[in-house]
Design an enzyme around this catalytic site. Structure first.
Site, PDB file in Angstrom:
ATOM      1  CD  GLU A   5      -6.692  -0.460   1.421  1.00 37.13           C
ATOM      2  OE1 GLU A   5      -5.696  -0.221   0.733  1.00 37.13           O
ATOM      3  OE2 GLU A   5      -6.782  -1.281   2.331  1.00 37.13           O
TER       4      GLU A   5
ATOM      5  CE  LYS B 223      -3.410  -3.017   2.366  1.00 34.69           C
ATOM      6  NZ  LYS B 223      -4.614  -3.022   2.970  1.00 34.69           N
TER       7      LYS B 223
ATOM      8  CB  SER C 227      -6.434  -9.613   9.380  1.00 39.69           C
ATOM      9  OG  SER C 227      -6.846  -8.393   9.378  1.00 39.69           O
TER      10      SER C 227
ATOM     11  N   GLY D 126      -7.065  -4.987   7.645  1.00 38.62           N
ATOM     12  CA  GLY D 126      -6.458  -4.295   8.758  1.00 38.62           C
ATOM     13  C   GLY D 126      -6.945  -4.131   9.950  1.00 38.62           C
TER      14      GLY D 126
HETATM   15  P1  13P Z   1      -3.987  -6.542   5.626  1.00 37.39           P
HETATM   16  O1  13P Z   1      -3.098  -7.815   5.566  1.00 37.39           O
HETATM   17  O2  13P Z   1      -3.451  -5.185   6.408  1.00 37.39           O
HETATM   18  O3  13P Z   1      -5.347  -6.534   6.410  1.00 37.39           O
HETATM   19  O4  13P Z   1      -4.322  -5.941   4.184  1.00 37.39           O
HETATM   20  C1  13P Z   1      -4.957  -6.845   3.361  1.00 37.39           C
HETATM   21  C2  13P Z   1      -4.943  -6.100   1.922  1.00 37.39           C
HETATM   22  O5  13P Z   1      -5.845  -5.210   1.727  1.00 37.39           O
HETATM   23  C3  13P Z   1      -4.256  -6.623   1.010  1.00 37.39           C
HETATM   24  O6  13P Z   1      -4.390  -6.250  -0.223  1.00 37.39           O
END
Ligand code: 13P
Length: 233
Positions: A87, A11, A195, A158
């Protein structure tokens, strides 16, 4: 089943010093795809690296300030594109139609697609949302062997929360069945994301119909990445 794949989605994280530290101990592996911030992609270019871009434009070139195209990414050595991440759907208003255009543009440029789908809340009828996202994102697609579908429930991203193994397994089956029914392609590759970390990977890895993982937060920590690789690959 072929070997599983691990996709690391950074990200918008890490500064220039942090990415160099990360790079110094990065465990390059044939089944690990690193998706750093776009400006850091050149740092990861090596003969044995697999690189993904976190988003691509829906066009190849032109007056689109700030955008990066699949054509450009491919010409640099990128071989995967994450498309339709929740997102981007939520913050940049990417519709199913835009997601479909991007999928087609990636495939046209010989970039493999990681198509993200997932429900916002797990409530009755969420299966319909999943099916619709798949149907709309894959209109006019023919080369399904170059596609991974990442099942990422928005509520699990997340948050430290994950669905149960049984729930993930059932949803992965639903995704595979939907692609088979709608597009006559058998056994599309499916990832789980949301997660995933070094503590829950052993349990998640018991799910027998998954083709890999898409990892956000935990992908920023090299030690966690190494532990996850050890369990999965
Ligand atoms: P997390 O592993 O931080 O939950 O994020 C997952 C994600 O959006 C991967 O593209």
């Amino acid at each position: 089943m072929e070997n599983k794949m691990i996709f690391l989605n950074h990200k918008m994280n890490l500064n220039a010093k942090e990415i160099k530290d990360y790079l110094n101990s990065f465990p390059y592996h044939n089944n690990v795809v690193i998706c750093p911030s776009t400006i850091y992609i050149p740092y990861f270019l090596r003969k044995d690296s697999k690189i993904g871009i976190q988003n691509i434009a829906a066009d190849n070139s032109g007056s689109f300030t700030g955008e990066v195209s699949a054509m450009q990414a491919k010409s640099l050595g990128v071989s995967y594109a994450i498309i339709g991440h929740s997102e981007r759907r939520a913050n940049y208003l990417e519709t199913d139609d835009i997601v479909n255009q991007k999928v087609l543009k990636a495939l046209e440029n010989h970039i493999n697609v990681v198509l993200c789908i997932g429900e916002e809340k797990r409530k009755a009828g969420f299966e319909k949302i999943i099916k619709n996202q798949i149907k709309k994102a894959l209109i006019n697609v023919s080369n399904f062997e170059h596609i991974y579908i990442a099942y990422e429930p928005v509520w699990a991203i997340g948050t430290g929360l994950t669905p149960t193994n049984e729930q993930i397994k059932k949803t992965v089956s639903l995704i595979k069945e939907t692609v088979k029914k709608e597009f006559e392609f058998v056994n599309i590759k499916v990832l789980y994301g949301g997660s995933v970390n070094d503590n829950n990977i052993e349990a998640l890895n018991q799910i027998d119909n998954l083709d890999g993982y898409l990892i956000g937060g935990a992908s920023l920590d090299i030690e966690k990445v190494k532990k996850i690789i050890k369990v999965v690959l």
